[in-house]
Each structure stands twice: as C-alpha cells, then as structure tokens.
Scaffold this active site. Structure first.
Site, PDB file in Angstrom:
ATOM      1  N   ASP A 113     -10.136  -0.328   0.767  1.00 13.59           N
ATOM      2  CA  ASP A 113     -10.232   1.758  -0.435  1.00 13.59           C
ATOM      3  C   ASP A 113     -11.457   2.181   0.529  1.00 13.59           C
ATOM      4  O   ASP A 113     -11.443   3.010   0.492  1.00 13.59           O
ATOM      5  CB  ASP A 113     -10.523   1.593  -1.183  1.00 13.59           C
ATOM      6  CG  ASP A 113      -8.965   1.010  -1.941  1.00 13.59           C
ATOM      7  OD1 ASP A 113      -7.815   0.890  -1.501  1.00 13.59           O
ATOM      8  OD2 ASP A 113      -8.416   0.108  -2.753  1.00 13.59           O
ATOM      9  N   MET A 164      -2.683   5.094  -0.295  1.00  8.99           N
ATOM     10  CA  MET A 164      -3.920   4.047  -1.131  1.00  8.99           C
ATOM     11  C   MET A 164      -4.875   4.464  -1.536  1.00  8.99           C
ATOM     12  O   MET A 164      -5.322   5.569  -1.028  1.00  8.99           O
ATOM     13  CB  MET A 164      -3.338   2.285  -1.005  1.00  8.99           C
ATOM     14  CG  MET A 164      -2.529   1.763  -1.823  1.00  8.99           C
ATOM     15  SD  MET A 164      -1.945  -0.003  -1.275  1.00  8.99           S
ATOM     16  CE  MET A 164      -1.168  -0.720  -2.287  1.00  8.99           C
ATOM     17  N   ARG A 190      -1.284  -2.515   3.349  1.00 11.83           N
ATOM     18  CA  ARG A 190      -2.110  -3.816   3.470  1.00 11.83           C
ATOM     19  C   ARG A 190      -1.005  -4.896   4.210  1.00 11.83           C
ATOM     20  O   ARG A 190      -1.947  -5.675   4.052  1.00 11.83           O
ATOM     21  CB  ARG A 190      -2.212  -4.401   1.940  1.00 11.83           C
ATOM     22  CG  ARG A 190      -3.748  -3.685   0.891  1.00 11.83           C
ATOM     23  CD  ARG A 190      -3.743  -4.014  -0.333  1.00 11.83           C
ATOM     24  NE  ARG A 190      -2.926  -5.582  -0.939  1.00 11.83           N
ATOM     25  CZ  ARG A 190      -3.107  -5.232  -1.934  1.00 11.83           C
ATOM     26  NH1 ARG A 190      -2.927  -4.200  -3.006  1.00 11.83           N
ATOM     27  NH2 ARG A 190      -2.547  -6.217  -2.563  1.00 11.83           N
TER      28      ARG A 190
HETATM   29  O1  F6P Z   1      -7.139  -2.053  -3.896  1.00 17.74           O
HETATM   30  C1  F6P Z   1      -6.422  -2.174  -2.905  1.00 17.74           C
HETATM   31  C2  F6P Z   1      -5.127  -1.337  -3.013  1.00 17.74           C
HETATM   32  O2  F6P Z   1      -4.808  -2.006  -2.203  1.00 17.74           O
HETATM   33  C3  F6P Z   1      -5.295  -0.191  -3.730  1.00 17.74           C
HETATM   34  O3  F6P Z   1      -5.289   0.358  -2.850  1.00 17.74           O
HETATM   35  C4  F6P Z   1      -4.016  -0.216  -4.880  1.00 17.74           C
HETATM   36  O4  F6P Z   1      -4.382   0.845  -6.133  1.00 17.74           O
HETATM   37  C5  F6P Z   1      -3.228  -1.555  -5.028  1.00 17.74           C
HETATM   38  O5  F6P Z   1      -4.740  -2.283  -4.681  1.00 17.74           O
HETATM   39  C6  F6P Z   1      -3.182  -2.379  -6.235  1.00 17.74           C
HETATM   40  O6  F6P Z   1      -2.613  -3.138  -6.401  1.00 17.74           O
HETATM   41  P1  F6P Z   1      -1.292  -4.598  -6.480  1.00 17.74           P
HETATM   42  O7  F6P Z   1      -1.607  -5.038  -5.273  1.00 17.74           O
HETATM   43  O8  F6P Z   1      -2.115  -4.836  -7.386  1.00 17.74           O
HETATM   44  O9  F6P Z   1      -0.260  -3.213  -6.787  1.00 17.74           O
END
Ligand code: F6P
Length: 363
Positions: free
Chosen positions: A142, A184, A290
């Site tokens: 982020d 994200m 990610r």
């Molecule tokens: O902080 C990284 C992130 O990918 C954010 O951009 C997103 O809101 C969150 O984590 C999603 O989290 P999770 O993997 O718990 O759904």
C-alpha cells in the site's frame, strides 16, 4: 552460536522471501549466527509446542523470486490485541505482549527481525519497550508507511494493476464502455494513482480526495461528447464519495482491519443513479496484486532491506526499522516508524501533474 529469529506478519507481499534470504545470507557469512523462523508471525512463538523452524541453505536458496512467504503469515493474532473467547463464547481482546516477550527471551533468541507493515511495527515497538532486541523491516504493497520513501511489494502491485488496466482499455474501446477497475491500498491512494498515471486513466478516485459523483459523470459525458466513446476509471478500495462512507464489510472480529473491497460496484450504482448512460463494467483486482513473483526493483529493495536489517543486528542498533530515504538505505526508530500514515498529498506534484494532463479526481 547466536540465535536470530525472523518472522513475517500482516498481509503477504511480493519480496518477503527476498528479505528472508538477504538476512540469511548476510548472517551466515559471519559464521556467528543460526537463523530461525517463527511460522505465521509470532503465533509460532506463542504456540505450544512452538512452531519455529531452523532456516537452512536448502530452505532459503533461490526464494527471492518466489511470491508469498516461506514463513507463512497472518493478520490475526496480534499480541497487542489477541482474540480469545470469554466464558459466554464472545470474542474479547487481551494484551499478550508481555507473555510473548518472556517467551522470546526464554527461547534464548539474541535478536529478532520482524518484517511487516504498520500493525507489525507497533508490535515490534511494544516488544522493544519490554526489552526484546528487535529490528523492524517495513512491508506493504500500500506504500502507506511514512518513515520510508518506498517499500517492496508496491512496484509489483502497481505493475500488476497497470498490466490489467492496459487490458481493460482495449475492451472498453471496443465496446464503448466505461470500465471501473478497483485496486487495493487501504486508506491510501498510492496504487490507484500510480496505476492511473501509468495506464492513462481518465478518472482516478482515491481516499484522500472524496469524489463528487456529478463531477465524475461530467467527465464521462464530456469524453463521449468529444467522440472518444470509452472511459477507464481507477478507483482505490478506500475511496469514498463526499459525505459518503468507506465501502467495506463488517470488521472481522479476529482481524485488526475493516475488510475493504467492492467500491467499484458502489461507484457503478451511483453513476447509474446519477443518469450515466453508457454501459459500465466493474473489475475488482483484489489479491492478484499481492501474488506472484516480485518485480526486479522490489527484489533489490527487499534483499537490501534484509542485509541492512542484519547489519543493524550486528551493530546492536535495536529498536530501529530499516528505511529507504533519499536513495539511501538507513534506519529510523520504531517510534518514528509507526507515528504517521503516508497519505497521498492532494496538493503534491503527482496529483497536480495528473490534473494538468486532464485526469479527473472527481473533485
Ligand atoms: O495491506 C495490504 C492489503 O492488501 C490491503 O491493500 C487490503 O485492503 C488488505 O491488505 C486485504 O487484506 P486481506 O488479505 O486480509 O483480505
């Protein structure tokens, strides 16, 4: 031999494995250290029996190209707010940091390196205050940590989002559609802003600039009136309308954060309600951003963060977080590291430059 414990906490992020490898290779070269990994952040330490693995050449060799983390991770089980069930079956939160600090010491670790975002570095700070010799390594796709100019994972996320955006442009053009792509970023608009500029979006909506739906519609209408016949929008998951609220599911009781995602559909509904005529389609990129292998830039940053973290361990500069500032690998105190969130500056050059090229932020 001295014992070093490494763990990865919070959401996963391309480059985590490169940090682990950087630490391992630098530490092994001294022939003074054994390196261990706690599985799923500090849960591996807290578990009975513990879930801690010894890192070896064969476990770590070549992992810098691999996404995710070989040590696994979690955003549940924050020791500062550890979820437990009370007698009535309700989830309540307990501060377990003291227990964790004692356990780390009793296991005989001489140093700890905690790789993670703002939540994880708050844990590092709490552990340091309890006497744990700890170093933080910043991680977030982020780009929301203000104590470092950038973090590994961000460039990879932007590249994935840009590649996806490019694909949506050709289909938008063919169908004369409005395409909304949600990325994200939590409460910061960095991924959205970089993707919008890299891809050439007409509209970019970010949390730092609450949008006016009429202004968004005006921009769309003007594109169609000029005969351009399609529009590509990038929206950050944390974006919201003026007087509106962030779109997310209820807070998951065992997680620290409100779960975001789906604002693209809200925007689409708002545009239709405002009388937007063209067909609209929504894409939520989600965790694709990610996953997978880190881009070269992030591999370099992550590897050097690992090497720098070990250098801080060797110099016993505990209570610091590795940072990259002004093209320089350095460190900041954990206190400094968790102080401020890194928001997009709406008066800054990135936003103003994009506006100068005609990009709308809906304001
Ligand atoms: O902080 C990284 C992130 O990918 C954010 O951009 C997103 O809101 C969150 O984590 C999603 O989290 P999770 O993997 O718990 O759904």
């Amino acid at each position: 031999m001295k014992k070093l414990l490494v763990c990865t906490g919070g959401g996963d992020c391309p480059g985590l494995n490169a940090v682990i490898r950087g630490i391992f290779k630098a530490a092994k070269k001294t022939k003074e250290w054994e390196i261990y990994g706690s599985i799923e952040a500090f849960n591996g330490v807290m578990a009975e029996p513990t879930h801690i693995v010894k890192l070896t050449k064969s476990k770590v060799g070549g992992i810098h190209v691999k996404g995710g983390t070989i040590l696994k991770t979690t955003n549940k089980g924050n020791p500062l707010q550890f979820p437990v069930q009370d007698e009535d079956g309700n989830i309540v939160f307990e501060d377990r940091t003291d227990t964790l600090a004692k356990k780390i010491k009793s296991l005989g670790f001489d140093a700890v390196i905690n790789i993670g975002g703002d939540g994880s570095q708050k844990i590092s700070k709490a552990l340091f205050d309890l006497g744990v010799p700890i170093i933080g390594v910043p991680k977030t796709i982020d780009n929301d940590l203000s104590a470092t100019d950038t973090t590994f994972g961000f460039q990879t996320a932007v590249q994935i989002a840009t590649d996806s955006f490019d694909k949506l442009v050709t289909t938008a053009e063919s169908h004369h559609r409005v395409m909304i792509m949600e990325v994200m970023g939590r409460d910061a608009g960095w991924i959205a802003l970089h993707t919008a500029i890299a891809g050439g979006a007409e509209i970019c909506l970010i949390p730092e600039i609450p949008y006016d739906i009429e202004k968004v519609k005006e921009k769309i209408d003007s594109r169609y009136e000029k005969g351009r016949g399609f529009v590509n929008i990038v929206i950050a998951e944390g974006a919201k309308a003026k007087d509106g609220k962030v779109f997310g599911s209820e807070r998951e009781m065992v997680s620290e954060h409100l779960r975001l995602g789906g604002v693209a559909f809200q925007l689409s509904a708002e545009l239709k309600a405002a009388g937007c005529k063209p067909e609209i389609r929504e894409t939520v990129l989600g965790h694709i951003q990610r996953g997978g292998t880190p881009v070269g830039y992030d591999r370099v940053l992550a590897t050097m963060f690992g090497v720098k973290a070990f250098e801080l361990v060797q110099n016993e500069k505990f209570g610091e977080m590795v940072s990259f500032k002004n093209n320089n690998y350095c460190s900041v105190s954990l206190e400094e590291a968790v102080k401020d969130y890194n928001f997009v500056d709406k008066e800054g050059f990135l936003v103003q430059g994009a506006k100068a090229m005609g990009m709308s932020f809906g304001d």
